[in-house]
Motif scaffolding. Structure first.
Motif, mmCIF file in Angstrom:
data_model
loop_
_atom_site.group_PDB
_atom_site.id
_atom_site.type_symbol
_atom_site.label_atom_id
_atom_site.label_comp_id
_atom_site.label_asym_id
_atom_site.label_seq_id
_atom_site.Cartn_x
_atom_site.Cartn_y
_atom_site.Cartn_z
ATOM 1 N N PHE A 17 -12.337 -15.183 20.021
ATOM 2 C CA PHE A 17 -11.707 -15.126 19.090
ATOM 3 C C PHE A 17 -11.332 -16.114 18.406
ATOM 4 C CE2 PHE A 17 -10.070 -10.858 20.922
ATOM 5 C CZ PHE A 17 -9.971 -10.328 19.770
ATOM 6 N N GLN A 36 -4.641 -16.738 6.935
ATOM 7 C CA GLN A 36 -4.479 -15.487 7.750
ATOM 8 C C GLN A 36 -5.424 -15.547 9.284
ATOM 9 O OE1 GLN A 36 -3.043 -12.548 7.161
ATOM 10 N NE2 GLN A 36 -2.676 -12.227 4.816
ATOM 11 N N THR A 39 -4.057 -18.344 11.477
ATOM 12 C CA THR A 39 -2.959 -18.006 12.453
ATOM 13 C C THR A 39 -3.218 -17.221 13.314
ATOM 14 O OG1 THR A 39 -2.148 -16.650 10.769
ATOM 15 C CG2 THR A 39 -1.065 -18.623 10.612
ATOM 16 N N LYS A 40 -4.129 -16.023 12.954
ATOM 17 C CA LYS A 40 -4.116 -14.772 13.952
ATOM 18 C C LYS A 40 -5.086 -15.119 14.874
ATOM 19 C CE LYS A 40 -2.010 -11.888 10.767
ATOM 20 N NZ LYS A 40 -2.151 -12.895 9.684
ATOM 21 N N CYS A 41 -6.409 -14.969 14.480
ATOM 22 C CA CYS A 41 -7.324 -15.160 15.703
ATOM 23 C C CYS A 41 -7.370 -16.414 16.607
ATOM 24 C CB CYS A 41 -8.605 -15.265 15.024
ATOM 25 S SG CYS A 41 -9.107 -13.807 14.082
ATOM 26 N N LEU A 44 -4.372 -16.062 19.102
ATOM 27 C CA LEU A 44 -4.448 -15.189 20.256
ATOM 28 C C LEU A 44 -5.537 -15.782 21.147
ATOM 29 C CD1 LEU A 44 -3.843 -12.246 21.540
ATOM 30 C CD2 LEU A 44 -6.021 -11.926 20.791
ATOM 31 N N PHE A 74 3.474 -20.386 19.494
ATOM 32 C CA PHE A 74 3.856 -19.302 18.512
ATOM 33 C C PHE A 74 4.716 -19.971 17.463
ATOM 34 C CE2 PHE A 74 7.419 -16.544 17.864
ATOM 35 C CZ PHE A 74 6.763 -15.267 17.321
ATOM 36 N N PHE A 75 5.681 -20.630 17.703
ATOM 37 C CA PHE A 75 6.495 -20.875 16.742
ATOM 38 C C PHE A 75 5.866 -22.121 15.911
ATOM 39 C CE2 PHE A 75 10.045 -19.454 19.525
ATOM 40 C CZ PHE A 75 10.809 -18.781 18.587
ATOM 41 N N THR A 78 3.226 -20.360 13.474
ATOM 42 C CA THR A 78 3.745 -19.870 12.372
ATOM 43 C C THR A 78 4.410 -20.570 11.281
ATOM 44 O OG1 THR A 78 5.452 -19.216 13.795
ATOM 45 C CG2 THR A 78 3.994 -17.548 13.570
ATOM 46 N N HIS A 82 3.891 -20.654 7.326
ATOM 47 C CA HIS A 82 4.549 -20.570 6.227
ATOM 48 C C HIS A 82 4.696 -21.594 5.142
ATOM 49 C CE1 HIS A 82 7.539 -18.376 8.935
ATOM 50 N NE2 HIS A 82 6.401 -17.623 8.905
ATOM 51 N N PHE B 67 5.406 -6.450 20.414
ATOM 52 C CA PHE B 67 4.923 -7.476 19.659
ATOM 53 C C PHE B 67 3.506 -7.862 20.429
ATOM 54 C CE2 PHE B 67 4.234 -11.874 19.364
ATOM 55 C CZ PHE B 67 4.468 -12.062 17.900
ATOM 56 N N ILE B 72 -2.382 -8.219 19.155
ATOM 57 C CA ILE B 72 -3.687 -7.802 19.697
ATOM 58 C C ILE B 72 -4.339 -7.217 18.774
ATOM 59 C CG2 ILE B 72 -5.111 -6.702 21.444
ATOM 60 C CD1 ILE B 72 -2.883 -7.481 23.533
ATOM 61 N N ASN B 75 -5.215 -9.193 15.586
ATOM 62 C CA ASN B 75 -6.429 -9.896 15.955
ATOM 63 C C ASN B 75 -7.814 -9.059 15.754
ATOM 64 O OD1 ASN B 75 -6.023 -12.717 16.967
ATOM 65 N ND2 ASN B 75 -4.309 -11.621 17.650
ATOM 66 N N PHE B 76 -7.719 -7.840 16.257
ATOM 67 C CA PHE B 76 -8.999 -6.947 16.120
ATOM 68 C C PHE B 76 -9.061 -6.700 14.795
ATOM 69 C CE2 PHE B 76 -8.531 -6.545 20.650
ATOM 70 C CZ PHE B 76 -10.235 -6.684 20.990
ATOM 71 N N MET B 108 12.951 -15.382 13.142
ATOM 72 C CA MET B 108 12.210 -14.306 13.961
ATOM 73 C C MET B 108 11.361 -13.288 13.460
ATOM 74 S SD MET B 108 12.250 -15.648 16.944
ATOM 75 C CE MET B 108 11.681 -14.349 18.001
ATOM 76 N N ALA B 110 10.542 -13.335 10.121
ATOM 77 C CA ALA B 110 9.241 -14.059 9.360
ATOM 78 C C ALA B 110 8.071 -14.334 10.451
ATOM 79 C CB ALA B 110 9.810 -15.218 8.605
ATOM 80 N N ASN B 111 8.603 -15.014 11.559
ATOM 81 C CA ASN B 111 7.420 -15.161 12.590
ATOM 82 C C ASN B 111 6.771 -14.104 13.152
ATOM 83 O OD1 ASN B 111 8.007 -17.883 12.337
ATOM 84 N ND2 ASN B 111 8.846 -18.124 14.440
ATOM 85 N N SER B 112 7.418 -12.993 13.594
ATOM 86 C CA SER B 112 6.619 -11.873 13.699
ATOM 87 C C SER B 112 5.873 -11.299 12.978
ATOM 88 C CB SER B 112 7.631 -10.613 14.356
ATOM 89 O OG SER B 112 8.680 -11.542 15.111
ATOM 90 N N THR B 114 4.275 -12.904 10.256
ATOM 91 C CA THR B 114 3.111 -13.749 10.289
ATOM 92 C C THR B 114 2.135 -13.449 11.435
ATOM 93 O OG1 THR B 114 4.514 -15.629 9.308
ATOM 94 C CG2 THR B 114 2.429 -16.179 10.248
ATOM 95 N N MET B 115 2.700 -12.995 12.460
ATOM 96 C CA MET B 115 1.689 -12.873 13.702
ATOM 97 C C MET B 115 0.907 -11.617 13.827
ATOM 98 S SD MET B 115 1.782 -15.613 15.187
ATOM 99 C CE MET B 115 0.814 -15.436 16.786
ATOM 100 N N THR B 116 1.353 -10.586 12.786
ATOM 101 C CA THR B 116 0.851 -9.149 12.881
ATOM 102 C C THR B 116 0.116 -8.983 11.681
ATOM 103 O OG1 THR B 116 3.067 -8.442 11.989
ATOM 104 C CG2 THR B 116 2.810 -8.230 14.258
ATOM 105 N N GLY B 118 -2.618 -8.819 9.254
ATOM 106 C CA GLY B 118 -2.926 -9.257 7.925
ATOM 107 C C GLY B 118 -1.732 -9.634 7.184
ATOM 108 N N THR B 119 -0.668 -9.962 7.738
ATOM 109 C CA THR B 119 0.322 -10.459 6.852
ATOM 110 C C THR B 119 1.026 -12.028 7.225
ATOM 111 O OG1 THR B 119 1.816 -9.399 8.449
ATOM 112 C CG2 THR B 119 1.439 -7.912 6.557
ATOM 113 N N ILE B 120 1.379 -12.609 6.286
ATOM 114 C CA ILE B 120 1.765 -13.879 6.303
ATOM 115 C C ILE B 120 3.102 -14.014 5.609
ATOM 116 C CG2 ILE B 120 1.519 -16.270 5.805
ATOM 117 C CD1 ILE B 120 -0.994 -16.637 6.629
ATOM 118 N N SER B 121 4.278 -14.258 5.957
ATOM 119 C CA SER B 121 5.469 -14.487 5.357
ATOM 120 C C SER B 121 5.501 -15.845 4.285
ATOM 121 C CB SER B 121 6.637 -14.405 6.136
ATOM 122 O OG SER B 121 6.589 -15.101 7.197
#
Lengths: 135, 161
Positions: A17, A36, A39-41, A44, A74-75, A78, A82, B67, B72, B75-76, B108, B110-112, B114-116, B118-121
């Motif tokens: 990843f 994007q 932060t994501k790949c 994880l 995590f904190f 993210t 932002h 969450f 996961i 990420n995929f 919290m 906004a952070n969540s 960002t982690m899901t 294709g979205t960034i706050s």
């Protein structure tokens, strides 16, 4: 034995990843899309590497440290995302050519014009104060 | 009271991080926790009695599983968009109305987000959250706000408010 296999699987997924995240950094078109993938790949990926470390060593010194690093990651990642996104928008970097929708533009314009007005006000204020002072 | 809570939390965090019971480490931990409380106590949330309500911890565990599953999937999803030769992306910034009031809950959420998938706050202005979305499925506010924040908002409302 089984612990080591699980740990190796977790670490390999993590590295995979992380590679996807780096590929995204190169391939995607503009700052926001690159964020994007960053932060994501990468999150994880790094989280599963840390979990792999925990499974490999068990609940000793180093394993618990790896576990504690996950919420920290995590904190921080993210909040960094932002800050980078907002900062680059304020700096004036436009969304890429592929973008289809933008609600933030109006808000940003209002903010910039307000800032400009304040700057002009301050410019006016300073000479007034200087002349007002008895020298 | 909130300073005491912050002190205890940072001390526990220190002990987890060092994972030894030597007196030197414990004394250093107390000093560090006290310094943290002095410097950042003002930013901690005031109503610390929320910390001793077990119902919130139950919802927190449920939320954690939801969450991780979403994370996961995210990420995929992003990996697929990166690896696809034509890069099926349709990015843009959308405005999502917020239902949560307390700053901690908003952070919290906004952070969540960002982690899901294709979205960034990007920013919070008043009661609206601006979100950068890598694939805009619809431009109807009711529909996309359900997709972006609807999954988490109820859980976070139960945990933090």
């Amino acid at each position: 034995m089984i612990n080591e296999i699980i740990a190796l699987i977790l670490m390999s997924t993590g590295i995979l990843f992380n590679i996807f995240g780096c590929l995204g950094l190169v391939r995607l078109p503009d700052v926001y899309n690159r964020l994007q993938s960053a932060t994501k790949c990468v999150t994880l990926g790094t989280c599963s590497i840390l979990l792999g470390v925990l499974v490999w060593f068990g609940f000793v010194n180093i394993g618990v440290k790896a576990l504690v690093a996950i919420p920290l990651l995590f904190f921080t990642s993210t909040v960094a995302a932002h800050a980078l996104a907002k900062g680059s928008y304020r700096f004036g970097i436009k969304l890429g050519r592929k973008s289809v929708h933008d609600d933030y533009e109006a808000e940003n314009r209002a903010f910039l014009s307000k800032e400009k007005k304040e700057q002009e006000k301050q410019k006016h204020k300073r000479p007034l104060r200087k002349t007002g002072k008895p020298s | 009271m909130y300073r005491v809570a912050l002190f205890i939390i940072s001390f526990i965090f220190w002990m987890l991080l060092t994972w030894t019971y030597e007196p030197v480490s414990i004394i250093t931990g107390i000093a560090t926790a006290a310094l943290t409380t002095l410097l950042f106590g003002g930013y901690f949330f005031r109503n610390v009695y929320k910390l001793i309500q077990p119902r919130r911890y139950f919802w927190f565990m449920v939320y954690l599983f939801v969450f991780i599953w979403e994370c996961i999937k995210a990420n995929f999803d992003v990996a697929y968009r990166v690896l696809h030769p034509q890069m099926p992306i349709k990015p843009g910034i959308v405005k999502v109305p917020l239902r949560l009031r307390s700053p901690f809950a908003r952070t919290m959420l906004a952070n969540s987000i960002t982690m899901t998938p294709g979205t960034i706050s990007v920013d919070i202005v008043g009661d609206d959250l601006y979100v950068h979305w890598i694939y805009i499925a619809s431009t109807d506010p009711a529909e996309y706000s359900g997709k972006i924040s609807g999954r988490f908002e109820n859980y976070i409302y139960k945990i933090f408010e």
